[in-house]
Design a protein around this motif. Sequence first.
Motif, PDB file in Angstrom:
ATOM      1  N   ALA A   1      28.903  22.615 -36.527  1.00 34.05           N
ATOM      2  CA  ALA A   1      30.321  22.797 -36.215  1.00 34.05           C
ATOM      3  C   ALA A   1      30.525  23.953 -35.242  1.00 34.05           C
ATOM      4  O   ALA A   1      31.373  23.882 -34.339  1.00 34.05           O
ATOM      5  CB  ALA A   1      31.102  23.039 -37.508  1.00 34.05           C
ATOM      6  N   LEU A   2      29.760  25.010 -35.422  1.00 30.31           N
ATOM      7  CA  LEU A   2      29.843  26.139 -34.489  1.00 30.31           C
ATOM      8  C   LEU A   2      29.439  25.716 -33.092  1.00 30.31           C
ATOM      9  O   LEU A   2      30.101  26.072 -32.098  1.00 30.31           O
ATOM     10  CB  LEU A   2      28.946  27.271 -34.990  1.00 30.31           C
ATOM     11  CG  LEU A   2      28.907  28.538 -34.140  1.00 30.31           C
ATOM     12  CD1 LEU A   2      30.270  29.213 -34.126  1.00 30.31           C
ATOM     13  CD2 LEU A   2      27.837  29.504 -34.658  1.00 30.31           C
ATOM     14  N   LEU A   3      28.374  24.928 -32.988  1.00 25.82           N
ATOM     15  CA  LEU A   3      27.938  24.435 -31.682  1.00 25.82           C
ATOM     16  C   LEU A   3      28.984  23.519 -31.066  1.00 25.82           C
ATOM     17  O   LEU A   3      29.273  23.601 -29.858  1.00 25.82           O
ATOM     18  CB  LEU A   3      26.596  23.714 -31.837  1.00 25.82           C
ATOM     19  CG  LEU A   3      25.964  23.145 -30.571  1.00 25.82           C
ATOM     20  CD1 LEU A   3      25.643  24.274 -29.591  1.00 25.82           C
ATOM     21  CD2 LEU A   3      24.705  22.361 -30.907  1.00 25.82           C
ATOM     22  N   GLY A   4      29.568  22.638 -31.874  1.00 17.75           N
ATOM     23  CA  GLY A   4      30.589  21.729 -31.360  1.00 17.75           C
ATOM     24  C   GLY A   4      31.850  22.448 -30.919  1.00 17.75           C
ATOM     25  O   GLY A   4      32.458  22.089 -29.898  1.00 17.75           O
ATOM     26  N   SER A   5      32.260  23.458 -31.672  1.00 15.99           N
ATOM     27  CA  SER A   5      33.451  24.213 -31.278  1.00 15.99           C
ATOM     28  C   SER A   5      33.211  25.001 -29.994  1.00 15.99           C
ATOM     29  O   SER A   5      34.122  25.143 -29.162  1.00 15.99           O
ATOM     30  CB  SER A   5      33.873  25.142 -32.410  1.00 15.99           C
ATOM     31  OG  SER A   5      32.820  26.039 -32.744  1.00 15.99           O
ATOM     32  N   LEU A   6      31.987  25.508 -29.817  1.00 16.78           N
ATOM     33  CA  LEU A   6      31.654  26.168 -28.543  1.00 16.78           C
ATOM     34  C   LEU A   6      31.741  25.190 -27.378  1.00 16.78           C
ATOM     35  O   LEU A   6      32.250  25.538 -26.305  1.00 16.78           O
ATOM     36  CB  LEU A   6      30.251  26.771 -28.628  1.00 16.78           C
ATOM     37  CG  LEU A   6      30.112  28.115 -29.347  1.00 16.78           C
ATOM     38  CD1 LEU A   6      28.632  28.474 -29.515  1.00 16.78           C
ATOM     39  CD2 LEU A   6      30.841  29.212 -28.591  1.00 16.78           C
ATOM     40  N   ALA A   7      31.238  23.979 -27.588  1.00 18.43           N
ATOM     41  CA  ALA A   7      31.308  22.964 -26.537  1.00 18.43           C
ATOM     42  C   ALA A   7      32.773  22.584 -26.253  1.00 18.43           C
ATOM     43  O   ALA A   7      33.162  22.403 -25.087  1.00 18.43           O
ATOM     44  CB  ALA A   7      30.506  21.735 -26.949  1.00 18.43           C
ATOM     45  N   ALA A   8      33.585  22.450 -27.311  1.00 13.23           N
ATOM     46  CA  ALA A   8      35.001  22.105 -27.104  1.00 13.23           C
ATOM     47  C   ALA A   8      35.732  23.190 -26.328  1.00 13.23           C
ATOM     48  O   ALA A   8      36.515  22.908 -25.415  1.00 13.23           O
ATOM     49  CB  ALA A   8      35.668  21.861 -28.456  1.00 13.23           C
ATOM     50  N   LEU A   9      35.456  24.456 -26.673  1.00 16.11           N
ATOM     51  CA  LEU A   9      36.100  25.561 -25.961  1.00 16.11           C
ATOM     52  C   LEU A   9      35.601  25.653 -24.525  1.00 16.11           C
ATOM     53  O   LEU A   9      36.398  25.831 -23.588  1.00 16.11           O
ATOM     54  CB  LEU A   9      35.828  26.868 -26.700  1.00 16.11           C
ATOM     55  CG  LEU A   9      36.470  28.129 -26.121  1.00 16.11           C
ATOM     56  CD1 LEU A   9      37.988  27.997 -26.090  1.00 16.11           C
ATOM     57  CD2 LEU A   9      36.048  29.366 -26.919  1.00 16.11           C
TER      58      LEU A   9
END
Length: 217
Positions: A196-204
């Motif tokens: 989730a941390l990796l995905g949120s970084l990608a989304a941002l």
Amino acid sequence: MDEIVRAAPPRPAARAAAGGSRATPAARAAPPPRRAPEPPPEDDGPDPWDRSARAGEESNAVADPEELIRDAKELFALLTGGDKVAFWGAALVLLSCFLPWKDTAADGDILGLMSMGVGAFVLSILVMTAVSLRVKGSLQNVNPVVPWMGQLLCAFICLVWCVIYIKTASDSTKVPSGFGNAEVVNSSPSLGVYLALLGSLAALGGTLLGLKGKSAR
């Protein structure tokens, strides 16, 4: 006397009996009397137990799967550059919520949806919705800055949410293990929260990339 009786005219009763016997076949041939027409049954309205109409309404209310697949293909074809990174980054956060986010000594693995990870789940859906509406042009009457700012804010909050969860899930206190005499940590973050941390970084990052490309035009 016998000759006088035979020669006498018949009595009225006998005439009536003879006439009645002759009229019997005609009376039998007479048509039976007609019955009065029955009134039509009263209409009490639709049958409350009839579900055929309801089934038709429900079938119309349910979306066609082929139409949903067609809309999804159109959306994926419109995603380019930063929008594609942001959308699939949020999708990764969404999927990670179905994985363990925390491992505890007392309860074992805890899924993201069964913990504070549900906040990241909702935020990822908001990011994906903002990207979809903006790419399809569904917000023509809204200032274009509004969906961009909403997407950026949700992606940033999702990233902060995951970082806070990792901090709160890390408890290095030693507690007795349920098996044997070994000691284990009280709780620790699991694979799901790191995804989730990796995905949120990608989304941002995808959102910032899209804003940069938009400002360069």
